[in-house]
Motif scaffolding. Structure first.
Motif, PDB file in Angstrom:
ATOM      1  N   LYS A  27     -10.039   1.397  -5.760  1.00 18.68           N
ATOM      2  CA  LYS A  27     -10.880   1.868  -6.415  1.00 18.68           C
ATOM      3  C   LYS A  27     -10.353   0.938  -7.750  1.00 18.68           C
ATOM      4  CE  LYS A  27     -11.204   5.700  -3.809  1.00 18.68           C
ATOM      5  NZ  LYS A  27     -11.202   7.441  -3.736  1.00 18.68           N
TER       6      LYS A  27
ATOM      7  N   CYS B 151      -6.383  -4.588   0.597  1.00 16.67           N
ATOM      8  CA  CYS B 151      -5.683  -3.579   0.375  1.00 16.67           C
ATOM      9  C   CYS B 151      -7.546  -3.752  -0.846  1.00 16.67           C
ATOM     10  CB  CYS B 151      -4.618  -3.586  -0.594  1.00 16.67           C
ATOM     11  SG  CYS B 151      -4.308  -2.233  -1.505  1.00 16.67           S
TER      12      CYS B 151
ATOM     13  N   SER C 159       0.394  -0.944  -0.030  1.00 20.13           N
ATOM     14  CA  SER C 159      -0.079   0.143  -0.128  1.00 20.13           C
ATOM     15  C   SER C 159       0.903   1.528   0.067  1.00 20.13           C
ATOM     16  CB  SER C 159      -1.043   0.082   1.274  1.00 20.13           C
ATOM     17  OG  SER C 159       0.121  -0.104   2.175  1.00 20.13           O
TER      18      SER C 159
ATOM     19  N   THR D 276      -7.388   3.041 -10.367  1.00 19.61           N
ATOM     20  CA  THR D 276      -6.805   3.204  -8.634  1.00 19.61           C
ATOM     21  C   THR D 276      -5.027   2.604  -9.980  1.00 19.61           C
ATOM     22  OG1 THR D 276      -7.614   2.909  -6.743  1.00 19.61           O
ATOM     23  CG2 THR D 276      -5.639   2.675  -6.921  1.00 19.61           C
TER      24      THR D 276
ATOM     25  N   ASP E  36      -8.742   1.657   0.577  1.00 20.27           N
ATOM     26  CA  ASP E  36      -9.668   1.514   1.504  1.00 20.27           C
ATOM     27  C   ASP E  36      -8.881   0.068   2.221  1.00 20.27           C
ATOM     28  OD1 ASP E  36     -12.128   0.725   2.671  1.00 20.27           O
ATOM     29  OD2 ASP E  36     -12.846   0.002   1.026  1.00 20.27           O
TER      30      ASP E  36
ATOM     31  N   THR F  86      -1.915   6.671  -2.804  1.00 17.63           N
ATOM     32  CA  THR F  86      -2.114   7.110  -2.432  1.00 17.63           C
ATOM     33  C   THR F  86      -3.347   7.404  -1.484  1.00 17.63           C
ATOM     34  OG1 THR F  86      -3.391   8.549  -4.020  1.00 17.63           O
ATOM     35  CG2 THR F  86      -1.658   9.250  -4.709  1.00 17.63           C
ATOM     36  N   PRO F  87      -3.065   7.994   0.065  1.00 19.99           N
ATOM     37  CA  PRO F  87      -3.733   7.208   0.786  1.00 19.99           C
ATOM     38  C   PRO F  87      -5.538   6.705   0.079  1.00 19.99           C
ATOM     39  CG  PRO F  87      -2.137   8.889   1.395  1.00 19.99           C
ATOM     40  CD  PRO F  87      -2.516   8.613  -0.019  1.00 19.99           C
ATOM     41  N   ASP F  88      -5.955   8.098  -0.631  1.00 25.41           N
ATOM     42  CA  ASP F  88      -6.964   8.612  -1.266  1.00 25.41           C
ATOM     43  C   ASP F  88      -7.791   6.985  -1.893  1.00 25.41           C
ATOM     44  OD1 ASP F  88      -5.664   9.131  -3.133  1.00 25.41           O
ATOM     45  OD2 ASP F  88      -7.146  10.969  -3.194  1.00 25.41           O
ATOM     46  N   SER F  89      -6.269   6.675  -2.529  1.00 24.53           N
ATOM     47  CA  SER F  89      -7.516   5.374  -4.058  1.00 24.53           C
ATOM     48  C   SER F  89      -7.032   4.018  -2.772  1.00 24.53           C
ATOM     49  CB  SER F  89      -6.296   5.030  -4.284  1.00 24.53           C
ATOM     50  OG  SER F  89      -4.524   4.834  -4.113  1.00 24.53           O
TER      51      SER F  89
END
Length: 97
Positions: A76, A73, A58, A79, A67, A62-65
């Motif tokens: 999206k 992991c 991970s 991503t 969940d 980027t952290p926003d990609s």
């Protein structure tokens, strides 16, 4: 089973001995050829073909990609990993083939 990151110059691995970091391991999008090609291009491993038993950690996303839950992991669908720290003078060697 321990998991290892396949990114060049990344030494991250997961398993029972690595509980100190919130690290997840993301499988390659093997069923999406276009997306897979973008992953490999960013990794500078264009001619390499990963297996379903190989992962990126991970740290390369980027952290926003991400969940992340329970060490798994979830990405999206769009991503692409973008965070790689290759030396400036790095020359791709045909390693592991």
């Amino acid at each position: 089973t321990p998991r290892y990151c396949t990114a060049i110059c990344c030494k991250n691995s997961g398993g029972p001995n690595n509980k100190d970091r919130k690290l997840s391991f993301c499988p390659f999008p093997l069923h999406n050829k276009d997306r897979l090609e973008k992953w490999l291009k960013n990794m500078k491993r264009d001619s390499w073909i990963p297996s379903k038993y190989q992962f990126l950690c991970s740290d390369h996303f980027t952290p926003d990609s991400l969940d992340i839950g329970w060490g798994i992991c979830s990405l999206k669908q769009t991503t692409i990993p973008t965070i790689f720290s290759l030396p400036e003078d790095y020359q791709l060697l045909e390693w592991g083939q």
